[in-house]
Design a protein around this motif. Sequence first.
Motif, PDB file in Angstrom:
ATOM      1  N   TYR A   1     -21.431 128.848  76.700  1.00 26.32           N
ATOM      2  CA  TYR A   1     -20.583 127.914  77.421  1.00 26.32           C
ATOM      3  C   TYR A   1     -19.386 128.852  77.788  1.00 26.32           C
ATOM      4  CZ  TYR A   1     -16.926 124.443  78.694  1.00 26.32           C
ATOM      5  OH  TYR A   1     -16.424 124.067  79.433  1.00 26.32           O
ATOM      6  N   PHE A   2     -19.061 129.382  78.929  1.00 24.41           N
ATOM      7  CA  PHE A   2     -18.318 130.783  79.416  1.00 24.41           C
ATOM      8  C   PHE A   2     -16.445 130.246  79.922  1.00 24.41           C
ATOM      9  CE2 PHE A   2     -16.682 134.121  81.754  1.00 24.41           C
ATOM     10  CZ  PHE A   2     -16.848 135.361  80.748  1.00 24.41           C
ATOM     11  N   SER A   3     -15.550 130.307  79.796  1.00 22.53           N
ATOM     12  CA  SER A   3     -14.346 129.710  79.779  1.00 22.53           C
ATOM     13  C   SER A   3     -13.337 131.154  79.673  1.00 22.53           C
ATOM     14  CB  SER A   3     -14.038 128.658  79.461  1.00 22.53           C
ATOM     15  OG  SER A   3     -13.801 128.411  77.849  1.00 22.53           O
ATOM     16  N   GLN A   4     -11.948 130.267  80.640  1.00 23.34           N
ATOM     17  CA  GLN A   4     -10.427 131.191  79.748  1.00 23.34           C
ATOM     18  C   GLN A   4      -9.996 130.330  79.728  1.00 23.34           C
ATOM     19  OE1 GLN A   4      -9.240 133.555  83.224  1.00 23.34           O
ATOM     20  NE2 GLN A   4      -8.538 135.048  81.538  1.00 23.34           N
ATOM     21  N   GLU A   5      -8.664 130.852  78.682  1.00 25.07           N
ATOM     22  CA  GLU A   5      -7.864 128.911  78.604  1.00 25.07           C
ATOM     23  C   GLU A   5      -6.671 129.421  79.528  1.00 25.07           C
ATOM     24  OE1 GLU A   5      -5.393 130.357  75.215  1.00 25.07           O
ATOM     25  OE2 GLU A   5      -6.605 131.679  74.134  1.00 25.07           O
ATOM     26  N   GLN A   6      -6.999 128.319  80.133  1.00 23.72           N
ATOM     27  CA  GLN A   6      -5.988 127.976  81.255  1.00 23.72           C
ATOM     28  C   GLN A   6      -4.516 127.744  80.560  1.00 23.72           C
ATOM     29  OE1 GLN A   6      -7.006 128.344  83.783  1.00 23.72           O
ATOM     30  NE2 GLN A   6      -9.280 128.878  83.381  1.00 23.72           N
ATOM     31  N   ALA A   7      -3.396 127.632  81.229  1.00 20.54           N
ATOM     32  CA  ALA A   7      -1.814 127.252  81.074  1.00 20.54           C
ATOM     33  C   ALA A   7      -2.246 126.349  81.078  1.00 20.54           C
ATOM     34  CB  ALA A   7      -0.906 128.326  81.992  1.00 20.54           C
ATOM     35  N   ALA A   8      -1.247 125.327  80.710  1.00 21.36           N
ATOM     36  CA  ALA A   8      -1.064 123.727  81.295  1.00 21.36           C
ATOM     37  C   ALA A   8      -0.366 123.817  82.579  1.00 21.36           C
ATOM     38  CB  ALA A   8      -0.448 123.449  80.092  1.00 21.36           C
ATOM     39  N   PRO A   9      -1.192 122.580  83.013  1.00 20.29           N
ATOM     40  CA  PRO A   9      -0.014 123.107  84.409  1.00 20.29           C
ATOM     41  C   PRO A   9       1.375 122.301  84.353  1.00 20.29           C
ATOM     42  CG  PRO A   9      -1.606 121.391  84.541  1.00 20.29           C
ATOM     43  CD  PRO A   9      -2.056 121.857  83.059  1.00 20.29           C
ATOM     44  N   PRO A  10       2.861 121.707  85.302  1.00 21.82           N
ATOM     45  CA  PRO A  10       3.576 121.119  85.196  1.00 21.82           C
ATOM     46  C   PRO A  10       3.313 119.949  85.549  1.00 21.82           C
ATOM     47  CG  PRO A  10       2.734 121.804  87.293  1.00 21.82           C
ATOM     48  CD  PRO A  10       2.453 122.818  86.508  1.00 21.82           C
ATOM     49  N   ALA A  11       3.650 119.029  84.342  1.00 20.40           N
ATOM     50  CA  ALA A  11       3.569 118.048  84.141  1.00 20.40           C
ATOM     51  C   ALA A  11       4.301 116.941  85.176  1.00 20.40           C
ATOM     52  CB  ALA A  11       2.856 117.236  82.622  1.00 20.40           C
ATOM     53  N   LEU A  12       3.566 116.120  85.662  1.00 23.83           N
ATOM     54  CA  LEU A  12       3.984 114.437  86.411  1.00 23.83           C
ATOM     55  C   LEU A  12       4.519 113.981  85.550  1.00 23.83           C
ATOM     56  CD1 LEU A  12       4.675 114.062  89.322  1.00 23.83           C
ATOM     57  CD2 LEU A  12       2.586 112.440  88.819  1.00 23.83           C
ATOM     58  N   SER A  13       4.787 113.843  84.533  1.00 23.34           N
ATOM     59  CA  SER A  13       4.698 112.788  83.505  1.00 23.34           C
ATOM     60  C   SER A  13       4.705 113.016  82.111  1.00 23.34           C
ATOM     61  CB  SER A  13       4.611 111.231  84.255  1.00 23.34           C
ATOM     62  OG  SER A  13       3.423 110.659  83.244  1.00 23.34           O
ATOM     63  N   ASN A  14       4.882 112.483  81.670  1.00 19.04           N
ATOM     64  CA  ASN A  14       3.980 112.001  79.534  1.00 19.04           C
ATOM     65  C   ASN A  14       2.886 111.390  79.628  1.00 19.04           C
ATOM     66  OD1 ASN A  14       6.062 114.225  79.410  1.00 19.04           O
ATOM     67  ND2 ASN A  14       7.589 112.653  78.795  1.00 19.04           N
ATOM     68  N   LEU A  15       2.422 110.663  80.473  1.00 15.88           N
ATOM     69  CA  LEU A  15       0.956 109.789  80.600  1.00 15.88           C
ATOM     70  C   LEU A  15       0.304 110.646  80.276  1.00 15.88           C
ATOM     71  CD1 LEU A  15       1.905 107.136  83.355  1.00 15.88           C
ATOM     72  CD2 LEU A  15       2.114 106.849  81.331  1.00 15.88           C
ATOM     73  N   ASP A  16      -0.392 111.596  80.764  1.00 15.19           N
ATOM     74  CA  ASP A  16      -1.607 112.038  80.599  1.00 15.19           C
ATOM     75  C   ASP A  16      -1.002 113.765  80.046  1.00 15.19           C
ATOM     76  OD1 ASP A  16      -2.712 109.719  81.642  1.00 15.19           O
ATOM     77  OD2 ASP A  16      -2.415 110.966  83.645  1.00 15.19           O
ATOM     78  N   PRO A  17      -1.459 113.489  78.262  1.00 14.27           N
ATOM     79  CA  PRO A  17      -1.366 114.731  77.705  1.00 14.27           C
ATOM     80  C   PRO A  17      -2.435 115.508  78.239  1.00 14.27           C
ATOM     81  CG  PRO A  17      -2.454 113.527  76.122  1.00 14.27           C
ATOM     82  CD  PRO A  17      -2.049 112.122  77.859  1.00 14.27           C
ATOM     83  N   PHE A  18      -1.582 117.049  78.467  1.00 17.09           N
ATOM     84  CA  PHE A  18      -3.322 118.046  78.845  1.00 17.09           C
ATOM     85  C   PHE A  18      -3.953 118.328  77.871  1.00 17.09           C
ATOM     86  CE2 PHE A  18      -3.734 122.960  78.204  1.00 17.09           C
ATOM     87  CZ  PHE A  18      -4.030 122.965  79.494  1.00 17.09           C
ATOM     88  N   ILE A  19      -4.935 118.455  78.727  1.00 19.48           N
ATOM     89  CA  ILE A  19      -6.415 118.624  77.364  1.00 19.48           C
ATOM     90  C   ILE A  19      -7.016 120.015  77.722  1.00 19.48           C
ATOM     91  CG2 ILE A  19      -8.779 117.505  77.103  1.00 19.48           C
ATOM     92  CD1 ILE A  19      -8.235 114.969  78.145  1.00 19.48           C
ATOM     93  N   LYS A  20      -7.227 120.437  76.627  1.00 20.56           N
ATOM     94  CA  LYS A  20      -6.994 121.619  76.476  1.00 20.56           C
ATOM     95  C   LYS A  20      -8.848 122.495  76.233  1.00 20.56           C
ATOM     96  CE  LYS A  20      -5.320 125.670  74.275  1.00 20.56           C
ATOM     97  NZ  LYS A  20      -4.763 126.263  72.864  1.00 20.56           N
TER      98      LYS A  20
END
Lengths: 320, 391
Positions: free
Chosen positions: B33-52
């Motif tokens: 499983y090959f991936s790269q860490e992504q920066a958290a995008p700007p959030a529209l609201s706090n409803l949906d937490p950023f899923i890492k």
Amino acid sequence: MKKSVLKAVLTLLLSSTASAETVYVTLEKDNALAVIDPIAGVLVKTVPIGQRPRGIALGQDNKFLYVATSDDNTIKIIDADTLSETARLPSGEDPETFALNPDNTRLFVSNEDDSLVTVIDVATRQAIKQIPVGVEPEGIAVSPDNHWLISTSETTNMVHWIDTKSLTITDNTLVDPRPRAATFSADSKQLWVTSEMAGTLTVLDTDTRQIIKKIQFKVPGVTADTIQPVGVVIDKDRRWGYVALGPANRVAVVDAQTFAIEKYLLVGQRVWNLAFSPDQQRLYTTNGLSSDISIIDLNSHKVTRSIAVGRNPWGVVARP
Amino acid sequence: MIVRTLVKLTLVWQALAMTGTVAAESQQIKIAYFSQEQAAPPALSNLDPFIKDKGIPGAELAVADNNTTGQFTGQSYQLDKFSVAINGDVVQAFKEKIAGHYAFVVVDLPADQLNRISAIASSEQLLLLDIATTDDSLRNEQCAGQVLHLLPSRAMRADALAQYMMKKRWQKWFLVIGPTSEDRLYAAAIKRSAKRFGMKIVAEKVWTHTYDARRTAQSDIPVFTQDVDYDILAVADEQGLFGEYLAYRTWSPRPVIGTQGLIATTWHKTHEHWGAVQIQKRFKELAGRWMEERDYGAYLAVRAIGEAATRTQSNQLEPIKAYLFSPAFALQGYKGKPLSFRTWNGQLRQPVLLAAPRSMVAVAPIEGFLHPKTELDTLGFDEPESHCTRH
């Protein structure tokens, strides 16, 4: 004189019993059981049965109905005459399909989320064993000779052969994708398994557990991925088998001797499960999306009528 | 003598424990499983937490499922995870850790990064299973024979929306396009679908207003949507910077579709049919959250390898790849139709869900859209339209 009167009365009684056949259908969305007089062609009544009823079976003595009420996480035992609940079995979460052994002492239920088959002792109402099987077990059947318990797993795509005495898996057969339902021939010599995602029926030989025939259903004018076999039954003489084809809205009639497809019968929408009348003269089909059942005359292989029953009819049994 | 007896015993044990009908030899299938860490995008609201960890639990669930099956077939699956740091060199990491070590690689990378590694990946050595991109170019001009795409392309999503709009006869579309290049690609897909299904784009505007719309939406949006006669507002805002603010603020009362409002997606928490409840439950138990699109893509990717390995009884690239592209391959994906790969571009054919935030509205292909082979191919680039030449 007396004897002949008695005979006449008996005949009358017997014939009246035969015509008093009752069909029971679980209504998944109405949380109810539909009671149907198929001879008169009427829905007699609808009774509340529990949350999201699906699998249904009739006990061998015809006295009790077993109904999986999925969202109640139980299998209810219902008095078939009064339709009142007499007991509940510890089925585990979200029971859908189950099977009884021939003498009704044990009930086997698929636990889809946990990849288990739970074995329940009916008399004591206790779960006595859980058997690990493949991912998302669905179809379940006991051979009429009580030798085999079959579990089909939808994601593992296998038929698990479980010895009913040791309650352990002794063999596995890989079948086509998403095996849904399994049924034995009356002589226990063949096992028929439907594969929903492949549009096929697989016939297995019980002695060798090998595949002896694979039948691909093809309906003119219906794309292959709409043909999704689910319910399957075989008549007692193994003359004909019948397969519900789901959203293809048809029941396939299969010659159980040659495995040729005799014909496709147009029934209601998303035909799901099938049940014979006690005399095997008729076949009843639950049509999930058109909210009705179809009745097929098995002498002529023609659909004779449909009866509106309620929302999302799922399982069906016929009681003499 | 003792050794021979042991071997014999082992064979007998295998025959008993495994199966008489499936060849029983312990065999390992390694998947990276090959991936790269992504920066958290700007959030529209706090409803949906950023899923890492989007994607990974899906792959883990599939490996567990494959291993449940594997215990009956004598196969075992191993998932090895490689995550490149945000500033790390993806190509370098791929060369060092993956190439030559793995035949099956689940790739969770943006389109440009996927392109860079597929350029150096040999189709004789590995298969890349892309679970993150939706780019149509990767499935057409820039396609690569060693890449399979698990998520529906933008064209497939737009076609799904267009079919439903056609059914509703909501034919006049007002297209609003966000500022990013991805938004322009989504808008291009919307325009393609509109043409394909006879819809009319009656207006097209680029959103240039502020993104702190909490302050200005009430005044900006009515003006922005004024003086156009349209049936629906189609929005192309993949990052979710402003699209959520459009509904209920337009000049005329019109529904919103596209990247917000009624969305076209391959997975959604409101999806419950065709056994989906089971996998929703199983996923939640494992990950402690709802399954996201990328998790579903990763689940299908690893399950596809598992299905092919089970059927072929192999852990080798060639037979598994051949099986994945054969007519026999039918993957159960909780969508009511068997899933399979399009041979002309490696795209997984699949139904597309049309979902509102708390309701499944429809599932495309919509009934009535016909195709000679499979209705699933009414979504996206069909074989005659494909510009892919490397599959």
